[in-house]
Scaffold this active site. Structure first.
Site, PDB file in Angstrom:
ATOM      1  N   HIS A  15       1.055  -1.111  -0.077  1.00 11.64           N
ATOM      2  CA  HIS A  15      -0.100   0.096  -0.040  1.00 11.64           C
ATOM      3  C   HIS A  15       0.911   1.223  -0.002  1.00 11.64           C
ATOM      4  O   HIS A  15       0.263   2.406   0.558  1.00 11.64           O
ATOM      5  CB  HIS A  15      -0.863   0.095   1.254  1.00 11.64           C
ATOM      6  N   SER A  25      14.890  21.468 -16.055  1.00 11.28           N
ATOM      7  CA  SER A  25      13.803  22.337 -16.292  1.00 11.28           C
ATOM      8  C   SER A  25      14.442  23.736 -16.999  1.00 11.28           C
ATOM      9  O   SER A  25      15.347  24.173 -16.506  1.00 11.28           O
ATOM     10  CB  SER A  25      13.149  22.593 -15.055  1.00 11.28           C
ATOM     11  N   LYS A  29      15.819  21.591 -10.812  1.00 12.25           N
ATOM     12  CA  LYS A  29      15.137  20.208 -11.316  1.00 12.25           C
ATOM     13  C   LYS A  29      16.130  19.503 -12.013  1.00 12.25           C
ATOM     14  O   LYS A  29      16.976  19.736 -12.617  1.00 12.25           O
ATOM     15  CB  LYS A  29      13.971  20.825 -11.986  1.00 12.25           C
ATOM     16  N   GLU A  36      10.014   8.125 -16.737  1.00  6.90           N
ATOM     17  CA  GLU A  36       8.636   8.585 -17.216  1.00  6.90           C
ATOM     18  C   GLU A  36       8.163   8.165 -18.709  1.00  6.90           C
ATOM     19  O   GLU A  36       7.057   7.856 -18.786  1.00  6.90           O
ATOM     20  CB  GLU A  36       8.630  10.119 -16.925  1.00  6.90           C
TER      21      GLU A  36
END
Ligand code: ARG
Length: 462
Positions: free
Chosen positions: A160, A281, A287, A294
């Protein structure tokens, strides 16, 4: 209609094809990627025709040499593909006749584009499965390297997405290995059914020429021969099966990616993916984005989509061949490209991945990950499991209120929950004790992980 791109089937037509229909129906733009397999199929077919006496030896050599020259032209980028000739098959056949004269027109004896395309697809896919299997193996080897190196590295295991019990990082990696191993097996099983030869089925009913299908199959390395001519030209279940295996593989890589995205975030900070596999970024200078995982997670979606497309393509078709089947190519080709790219980038990325051992250890300490070990300890001392569960629940509650892990409590504090607890409890409350205790086949103990890595290396060799 006597221009140089006269259609091989133009005999019964009086009107030329509508220009837009010609463009709409052409597949050469994408099916030309099968040119090697189309040519291999044609060469084997020509040799078989000579073998059974339908072609003379001279006719056969002219055809074979002509096809080999065409292959060289294509590879040198000197072949002018044309949509007027619809697909890879008719482009190559027409060029053959341009090159070697009328004898080229004999190649299509005892054959149809229907068994020709099914053969080309199978030869193409057989090659791609071999390439993909090799790339997958490279990734699996990379996973095993990390597993071996991190066999003793302790991390929190989750259910979980809540900290559940400590596991070793190596054990976690071996879970990925197992999933990839099953993907490997699925590809191998699929390859056996791909490697069956349609040639001889012709359009749908077979052919009246005395073909020797065994001969052609041997030439092309097919393990079997399609038993039914209607089935041979019409079903694309071998494509569906491959794309299903590919979609499952991509689903696994997508889950793997999800973990890497989480783990490389500031909140988890379990791994560093390496600068060359991330991007920055344009606005936020701090970043470092995990683009590769992804993207792989995103690409799993298109392969899943291709699977649905192919199932839907097939489901309404009557026997035998229908032009619908031309639509099998782009989903298949894109699946192949996507899987090959994803495997390659993953294998490279894992080599760069840094595992942050201290952070993993600290995270495992934070979540009362050894609560089950304390309950098991009480059970060994004679407490019933349900009572033990409730005693440990109270200890955890106390820990939460006082900001202490179980292993940080004093013996007196622990004895407050059960006077059965003794000094020996600390051996089970440590993370090291917890993972070492799970010392059985498939368990997380470092010795088991090291043995499992050895075993896995053998399995990869088989
Ligand atoms: N380009 C076609 C395909 O991909 C080849 C087979 C065409 N056969 C036919 N009868 N029109 O399926």
């Amino acid at each position: 209609m006597s221009n140089e791109h006269e259609k091989p089937w133009s005999g019964r037509f009086t009107e030329p094809t509508d220009a837009f229909v010609e463009a709409f129906g052409a597949s050469v733009g994408f099916d030309k990627r099968m040119y090697r397999h189309d040519i291999a199929g044609s060469i084997a077919h020509a040799r078989m025709l000579a073998h059974v006496g339908v072609l003379t030896a001279d006719e056969c050599s002219a055809i074979v040499e002509g096809l080999q020259d065409i292959q060289l032209d294509i590879e040198r980028g000197e072949f002018a593909w044309t949509i007027a000739l619809e697909d890879v098959h008719m482009n190559i056949e027409a060029r053959l006749t341009d090159r070697i004269g009328d004898v080229g027109k004999k190649l299509h004896t005892a054959r149809s584009r229907n068994d020709q395309v099914a053969t080309g697809m199978r030869l193409y896919l057989r090659d791609e499965i071999d390439t993909i299997a090799a790339e997958l193996k490279r990734l699996q080897e990379g996973v095993l390297e990390v597993a071996e190196r991190e066999a003793e590295t302790i991390m929190p295991g989750f259910t979980h997405l809540q900290i559940a019990q400590p596991v070793t990082f190596g054990h976690h990696m071996l879970a990925w290995f197992e999933m990839l191993m099953r993907d490997h097996e699925r590809l191998a099983a699929c390859r056996r059914r791909v490697n069956v030869m349609p040639l001889g089925a012709a359009a749908l009913a077979g052919t009246s020429y005395p073909v020797d299908r065994e001969f052609t199959a041997r030439e092309l390395g097919f393990e079997g021969i399609a038993e039914n001519s209607l089935d041979a030209v019409s079903d694309r279940d071998f494509v569906i099966e491959f794309v299903a295996a590919a979609a499952t593989l991509m689903m696994h890589l997508s889950r793997f990616s999800e973990e890497l995205v989480l783990w490389s975030s500031a909140q988890f900070d379990f791994v560093d993916l390496g600068d060359s596999f991330c991007t920055g970024s344009s606005i936020m200078p701090q970043k470092k984005n995990p683009d590769v995982p992804e993207l792989v997670r995103g690409k799993a979606a298109r392969v899943q989509g291709h699977l649905v497309a192919l199932l839907t393509l097939m489901k309404g078709q009557p026997l035998a061949y229908n032009k619908d089947n031309q639509e099998d190519k782009e989903p298949l080709f894109d699946t192949v490209d996507t899987v090959r790219g994803s495997l390659r980038v993953y294998a490279d990325m894992l080599r760069q991945m840094q595992v942050k051992r201290e952070n993993l250890y600290a995270a495992a300490l934070r979540g009362y990950a050894t609560a089950t070990d304390l309950a098991d300890y009480l059970v060994r001392k004679g407490v019933a499991f349900r009572d033990a569960h409730s005693i440990v629940g109270q200890a955890v509650r106390f820990g939460i209120d006082n900001g202490k892990d179980l292993s940080e409590m004093s013996i007196d504090e622990l004895r407050g929950f059960s006077d059965i607890i003794d000094d020996d409890v600390f051996a089970v409350l440590t993370l090291e004790g917890s993972v070492a205790a799970r010392d059985h086949l498939g368990g997380t103990a470092p010795v088991q992980v090291k043995a499992a890595v050895e075993q896995a290396r053998h399995r990869l060799l088989q």
